[in-house]
Design a protein around this motif. Sequence first.
Motif, short mmCIF file in Angstrom:
data_model
loop_
_atom_site.label_atom_id
_atom_site.label_comp_id
_atom_site.label_asym_id
_atom_site.label_seq_id
_atom_site.Cartn_x
_atom_site.Cartn_y
_atom_site.Cartn_z
N LYS A 123 0.82 -1.22 0.00
CA LYS A 123 0.00 0.00 0.00
C LYS A 123 0.85 1.27 0.00
O LYS A 123 0.38 2.33 -0.41
CB LYS A 123 -0.93 0.01 1.22
CG LYS A 123 -0.21 0.22 2.56
CD LYS A 123 -1.14 0.05 3.73
CE LYS A 123 -0.40 0.18 5.05
NZ LYS A 123 -1.29 -0.10 6.20
N ALA B 169 -2.75 -4.56 -3.92
CA ALA B 169 -2.52 -3.22 -3.36
C ALA B 169 -2.06 -2.25 -4.44
O ALA B 169 -2.49 -1.08 -4.45
CB ALA B 169 -1.48 -3.30 -2.24
N ALA C 278 -4.73 0.68 -4.41
CA ALA C 278 -4.30 1.86 -3.64
C ALA C 278 -4.30 3.13 -4.48
O ALA C 278 -4.82 4.17 -4.02
CB ALA C 278 -2.92 1.60 -3.02
N VAL D 166 -6.99 4.44 2.10
CA VAL D 166 -6.30 3.18 1.81
C VAL D 166 -5.98 2.45 3.11
O VAL D 166 -6.25 1.25 3.25
CB VAL D 166 -5.00 3.44 1.01
CG1 VAL D 166 -4.25 2.13 0.77
CG2 VAL D 166 -5.31 4.12 -0.31
#
Length: 399
Positions: free
Chosen positions: A27, A149, A153, A165
Amino acid sequence: MSAKVQWFAKDLLIIGAGFAAAMHIGKLPAAIPILQAELGLSLVQSGLLLSCIQCAGMCFAVLIGSYVSKLGLKRCVLLGLSLLTLASICAGLTQSVASLFAMRMIEGFGFLLVTLSGPALIRELTPIQSLPAKMGLWAAYMGGGMGIALITAPMLIQSWSWSVVWFSYAFITFSFLLGIAWFIPHPKTSTQAVPLKSLIKMTLQHQPAWLLALIFGTYAGQWFALVGFLPTIYEQNHIAPTLAGLLTASVSIANAVGTFICGLLLQRGFQPKQLVILGFVVLICCASLFYMAKDSLPFMLQYVLVFGFSLFGGLVAGSIFAQALHFAPNPMAISTTVGMILQCSSLSQFLLPPSIAFVVSSTGTWLWVGVVTSLLSVIGIVLTQRLFGLVSTQSKVST
């Protein structure tokens, strides 16, 4: 619901928890530019923030792995998911760089607890005939979770903010925490009578455990470094940021696909030794061409080489995680053995990227990076021959 379906669902809960944990690793890259703008994060701080999540694994994986066996596999998975959830929420609420670093370190320990406990817990829950396929799925957690991710993200950041996120991934992690707490039984295997010192000593004195860890270390740093240079490829070829994110995610997911295919091949009777060697041979070919002719290759060929590297690297990752269940010195030492593998992996991922940067800055060319990575793969092949040769020798002696 039949017993078979119940066990299958329980397997997927643990595997899903591994993917959720890896999403916390993936992330951060998309959020770095926003954090720099909003919190004044410097370039050096950004690099440290990206790497500090590896510190827990690099320093404490074997030690924590021994405690995992002592405290209980399910408890440790739940503790790891709890740390990831709470740290992600707290980081999303903070406006302090120091707090971000502190929460990232806590996320590192949460990630480590989940990934140390997962393989041994899957072994307890899964029928032996489907264990290779399930371990192939488990070994896909890093590439799959990071890929998810890397896709989601940037979209969430563009629509809302980086905090969303963090909150969203905390919610996903908490959902797996509830599912595991409710549906997963505590394993019957107990290590309460085994002293921690004996468990660590047993693993450190077990040669196959060292070989597994070193083999995985020769691969993990290469994968992390090569994928890390993707932004350079995109910048050189003027690729739009949105497309660049999708391409990076596809490379990461390719690694997850490779590990899953590896699990299916192992279940169908393919030899792990041959899969590992095949993986390393392809790594040599892809890395050599990529690094040695990096500036002269067209973009699509560069991307195909990186994609192939990641895909076939999954054969190495999937085989090593599957064999950790068989080569641990004792069923009670599976988590400690996985801890040794993860510690070598974290150390390799921490050291190799700056080493590659040093080689390039010293020589002014990427050619020698191809030589270094190819040498690492050759070492991986030699260690693989040694590992399975050792097992073969022991089998002959026992008969």
